[in-house]
Design a protein around this motif. Structure first.
Motif, short mmCIF file in Angstrom:
data_model
loop_
_atom_site.label_atom_id
_atom_site.label_comp_id
_atom_site.label_asym_id
_atom_site.label_seq_id
_atom_site.Cartn_x
_atom_site.Cartn_y
_atom_site.Cartn_z
N PHE A 36 -11.48 2.47 -1.75
CA PHE A 36 -11.12 1.25 -1.64
C PHE A 36 -11.77 0.43 -0.75
CE2 PHE A 36 -8.75 3.98 0.74
CZ PHE A 36 -8.04 3.25 1.83
N ARG A 37 -11.48 -1.06 -0.76
CA ARG A 37 -12.03 -1.88 0.11
C ARG A 37 -12.36 -1.37 1.60
NH1 ARG A 37 -10.86 -8.18 1.97
NH2 ARG A 37 -12.75 -8.11 3.29
N SER A 38 -11.43 -0.62 2.11
CA SER A 38 -11.36 -0.47 3.64
C SER A 38 -11.56 1.33 3.65
CB SER A 38 -10.14 -0.67 4.39
OG SER A 38 -9.24 -0.31 3.83
N THR A 73 -4.65 -0.86 -2.75
CA THR A 73 -4.50 -2.30 -2.33
C THR A 73 -5.82 -2.24 -1.43
OG1 THR A 73 -3.21 -2.26 -0.58
CG2 THR A 73 -2.16 -2.65 -2.78
N GLU A 74 -6.10 -3.53 -0.85
CA GLU A 74 -7.17 -3.51 0.00
C GLU A 74 -7.04 -2.57 1.28
OE1 GLU A 74 -8.50 -7.19 1.97
OE2 GLU A 74 -8.16 -8.17 0.07
N PRO A 92 1.35 -1.32 6.14
CA PRO A 92 2.63 -1.55 5.72
C PRO A 92 2.76 -3.09 5.04
CG PRO A 92 2.85 -1.28 7.85
CD PRO A 92 1.39 -0.85 7.72
N LEU A 93 1.99 -4.00 5.45
CA LEU A 93 1.87 -5.33 4.67
C LEU A 93 1.15 -5.39 3.42
CD1 LEU A 93 1.53 -7.61 7.88
CD2 LEU A 93 3.40 -7.03 6.62
N TYR A 94 0.37 -4.46 3.10
CA TYR A 94 -0.34 -3.93 2.11
C TYR A 94 0.35 -2.99 0.98
CZ TYR A 94 -3.61 -7.24 3.89
OH TYR A 94 -4.45 -8.52 4.74
N GLY A 95 1.46 -2.65 0.95
CA GLY A 95 2.17 -1.78 0.43
C GLY A 95 2.28 -0.44 0.96
N GLY A 96 1.78 -0.16 2.26
CA GLY A 96 1.84 1.16 2.69
C GLY A 96 3.35 1.78 3.33
N ASP A 97 4.25 0.82 3.15
CA ASP A 97 5.43 1.20 3.58
C ASP A 97 6.56 0.64 2.24
OD1 ASP A 97 8.06 1.71 4.80
OD2 ASP A 97 8.05 0.45 6.15
N ILE A 98 7.21 1.70 1.65
CA ILE A 98 8.14 1.45 0.73
C ILE A 98 9.41 1.79 0.95
CG2 ILE A 98 6.53 1.20 -1.21
CD1 ILE A 98 7.21 3.99 -2.11
N SER A 99 9.57 2.21 2.26
CA SER A 99 10.80 2.74 2.46
C SER A 99 12.37 1.95 2.18
CB SER A 99 10.95 2.98 3.99
OG SER A 99 11.05 2.03 4.85
#
Length: 122
Positions: A36-38, A73-74, A92-99
């Protein structure tokens, strides 16, 4: 004799070097590699998920059994297991936290991603 080396060969060789040295993983045990991008995600035959890259401050190693699919995602990753569970990690702002929506993510059949978001279908 000189053998032509392609960019893909170089990238794969680089990933193997990182796995063996920095992450102490055995290259013969790697089942899948995702990019992925990063960063990168490697999954071994013991169901260990190893993630590293620019915005992954520490090398992250998770154990996720029965991975069906991985998307990114990125700056975040998501995996779906064969029993429909969804696991995310990363920024978390790119989907890493779905709690805050985890209770809705039951019996998921498929996952998709774009640059910033994940989508799940049940």
């Amino acid at each position: 004799m000189i053998t032509e080396v392609t960019i893909n060969d170089f990238v794969i060789f680089s990933i193997i070097i990182i796995l063996e040295t920095k992450l102490h993983a055995n290259k013969t045990n790697i089942k899948d590699i995702y990019t992925f991008r990063s960063g990168f995600i490697a999954i071994d035959y013991d169901d260990n998920v190893i993630t590293w890259g620019k915005f992954i401050h520490d090398n992250i190693t998770l154990q996720i059994k029965n991975i069906k699919k991985v998307c990114t995602t990125e700056f975040a990753c998501v995996a779906i297991t064969s029993d429909g569970n969804v696991i995310t990690w990363g920024h978390p702002l790119y989907g890493g936290d779905i709690s805050y929506i985890q209770s809705y993510l039951k019996n998921i059949k498929d996952i998709y991603s774009n640059t910033f978001n994940f989508a799940a279908i049940n």
